[in-house]
Design a protein around this motif. Structure first.
Motif, PDB file in Angstrom:
ATOM      1  N   LEU A 165       0.861  -1.179   0.000  1.00  0.00           N
ATOM      2  CA  LEU A 165       0.000   0.000   0.000  1.00  0.00           C
ATOM      3  C   LEU A 165       0.897   1.229   0.000  1.00  0.00           C
ATOM      4  CD1 LEU A 165      -1.857  -2.312   1.060  1.00  0.00           C
ATOM      5  CD2 LEU A 165      -2.991  -0.601   2.484  1.00  0.00           C
ATOM      6  N   GLY A 166       0.702   2.102  -0.991  1.00  0.00           N
ATOM      7  CA  GLY A 166       1.596   3.242  -1.104  1.00  0.00           C
ATOM      8  C   GLY A 166       0.934   4.454  -1.713  1.00  0.00           C
ATOM      9  N   MET A 167       1.759   5.465  -1.948  1.00  0.00           N
ATOM     10  CA  MET A 167       1.316   6.705  -2.586  1.00  0.00           C
ATOM     11  C   MET A 167       2.460   7.182  -3.461  1.00  0.00           C
ATOM     12  SD  MET A 167       1.732  10.244  -2.237  1.00  0.00           S
ATOM     13  CE  MET A 167       0.777  11.664  -2.769  1.00  0.00           C
ATOM     14  N   LEU A 224       8.760   4.750  -2.322  1.00  0.00           N
ATOM     15  CA  LEU A 224       9.711   4.447  -3.398  1.00  0.00           C
ATOM     16  C   LEU A 224      10.882   3.615  -2.881  1.00  0.00           C
ATOM     17  CD1 LEU A 224       9.846   7.776  -5.436  1.00  0.00           C
ATOM     18  CD2 LEU A 224       8.986   5.564  -6.200  1.00  0.00           C
ATOM     19  N   GLN A 225      11.340   3.877  -1.666  1.00  0.00           N
ATOM     20  CA  GLN A 225      12.416   3.067  -1.094  1.00  0.00           C
ATOM     21  C   GLN A 225      12.012   1.592  -1.054  1.00  0.00           C
ATOM     22  OE1 GLN A 225      13.449   4.612   2.756  1.00  0.00           O
ATOM     23  NE2 GLN A 225      14.053   6.609   1.967  1.00  0.00           N
ATOM     24  N   VAL A 226      10.782   1.343  -0.619  1.00  0.00           N
ATOM     25  CA  VAL A 226      10.307  -0.039  -0.527  1.00  0.00           C
ATOM     26  C   VAL A 226      10.169  -0.652  -1.916  1.00  0.00           C
ATOM     27  CG1 VAL A 226       8.388  -1.503   0.211  1.00  0.00           C
ATOM     28  CG2 VAL A 226       9.158   0.383   1.674  1.00  0.00           C
ATOM     29  N   LYS A 259      -0.451   5.474   8.061  1.00  0.00           N
ATOM     30  CA  LYS A 259       0.373   6.031   6.993  1.00  0.00           C
ATOM     31  C   LYS A 259       0.832   4.933   6.046  1.00  0.00           C
ATOM     32  CE  LYS A 259       2.343   9.688   9.950  1.00  0.00           C
ATOM     33  NZ  LYS A 259       3.611  10.246  10.496  1.00  0.00           N
ATOM     34  N   VAL A 260       1.350   5.354   4.895  1.00  0.00           N
ATOM     35  CA  VAL A 260       2.022   4.447   3.971  1.00  0.00           C
ATOM     36  C   VAL A 260       3.526   4.677   4.100  1.00  0.00           C
ATOM     37  CG1 VAL A 260       0.102   4.363   2.353  1.00  0.00           C
ATOM     38  CG2 VAL A 260       1.821   6.143   2.079  1.00  0.00           C
ATOM     39  N   PRO A 261       4.338   3.675   3.743  1.00  0.00           N
ATOM     40  CA  PRO A 261       3.977   2.397   3.133  1.00  0.00           C
ATOM     41  C   PRO A 261       3.560   1.351   4.157  1.00  0.00           C
ATOM     42  CG  PRO A 261       6.351   2.541   3.335  1.00  0.00           C
ATOM     43  CD  PRO A 261       5.805   3.861   3.811  1.00  0.00           C
ATOM     44  N   ALA A 319       4.472  -2.216   8.898  1.00  0.00           N
ATOM     45  CA  ALA A 319       4.464  -0.772   8.676  1.00  0.00           C
ATOM     46  C   ALA A 319       5.837  -0.176   8.969  1.00  0.00           C
ATOM     47  CB  ALA A 319       3.402  -0.109   9.556  1.00  0.00           C
ATOM     48  N   GLU A 320       6.018   1.079   8.540  1.00  0.00           N
ATOM     49  CA  GLU A 320       7.242   1.864   8.705  1.00  0.00           C
ATOM     50  C   GLU A 320       8.310   1.408   7.699  1.00  0.00           C
ATOM     51  OE1 GLU A 320       7.678   4.670  11.061  1.00  0.00           O
ATOM     52  OE2 GLU A 320       5.570   4.334  10.641  1.00  0.00           O
TER      53      GLU A 320
END
Length: 231
Positions: A20-22, A29-31, A65-67, A77-78
């Motif tokens: 799950l992202g934005m 983007l790091q993930v 929050k995302v991601p 998370a985190e």
């Protein structure tokens, strides 16, 4: 195993991992880059942080929050926690994300926290504010960038003295083509599935993936900043 069964196995692997992202979030983007480095297939879900989905709130009720990385239905998370999980879960795929040496690993974590706590906030404020507040954010960002530049120069000096290690690409044996390497990876993945390593909780396999790009997305910096304040 025929082609149809191989497709089913690949689809099952992809469903095992969801992100799950934005699009404007550097932490997302790091993930995505880490998953691409490891060759992990996954489902990507774009979130609207101005109207957070029930799925996001259920998976990350603490920070909202995302991601969020969902692994076999279990959320993580985190961003820094997710990166370390990816490095551990797919340690047989690609290069390590974090150094294996304990001291170097600790230093990598330190500078990751520096980026998250010291560098990123003033940069985002510089993009999303105006006037005196923007000027103050600019000065704060430059101050932290100078700290980072000093560390990079120190590391460069260490490498020049020969005290560090520089990773070099492994030479390809003469006569080996890209198609040969891809075929070898395909055969190894098929053997793992045939040997019974493709169960529900098995770690999804490694495949060649594309590194996601931020370029080409629509939206103003102000809109991105508004969403980023919630990331």
């Amino acid at each position: 195993m025929d082609h149809h069964l191989e497709q089913q196995a690949a689809e099952s692997e992809k469903k095992a991992v969801k992100l799950l992202g934005m699009w404007a979030s550097p932490y997302v983007l790091q993930v995505r880059w880490a998953l691409a480095m490891k060759g992990v297939e996954y489902e990507y879900v774009e979130e609207d942080l101005r109207s957070k989905s029930a799925q996001l709130l259920a998976y990350n009720p603490v920070h909202k929050k995302v991601p969020v990385l969902v692994y076999h239905g279990r959320p993580i998370a985190e961003s820094q926690v997710i990166l370390e999980f990816i490095d551990d879960a797919w340690n047989h795929c690609g290069d390590p994300i974090l150094p294996r040496d304990p001291y170097r690993r600790a230093m990598a974590r330190f500078w990751a926290r520096f980026n998250q706590d010291k560098l990123s906030p003033p940069i985002w404020r510089w993009f999303t504010t105006e006037g005196e507040e923007q000027e103050a954010a600019y000065e704060a960002a430059v101050e932290q960038l100078l700290v980072l530049e000093k560390e990079l120069r120190r590391r460069e000096a260490v490498l020049r003295r020969g005290e560090g290690r520089v990773r070099r690409p492994v030479a390809r044996p003469a006569g080996v083509r890209d198609s040969d390497l891809r075929g070898d990876r395909h055969r190894r993945r098929r053997r793992r599935r045939e040997d019974g390593h493709g169960g529900e909780d098995a770690v999804p396999g490694c495949v060649d993936g594309e590194v996601p790009q931020l370029a080409g997305r629509q939206g103003s910096s102000a809109a991105a900043g508004e969403a980023a304040a919630q990331i």
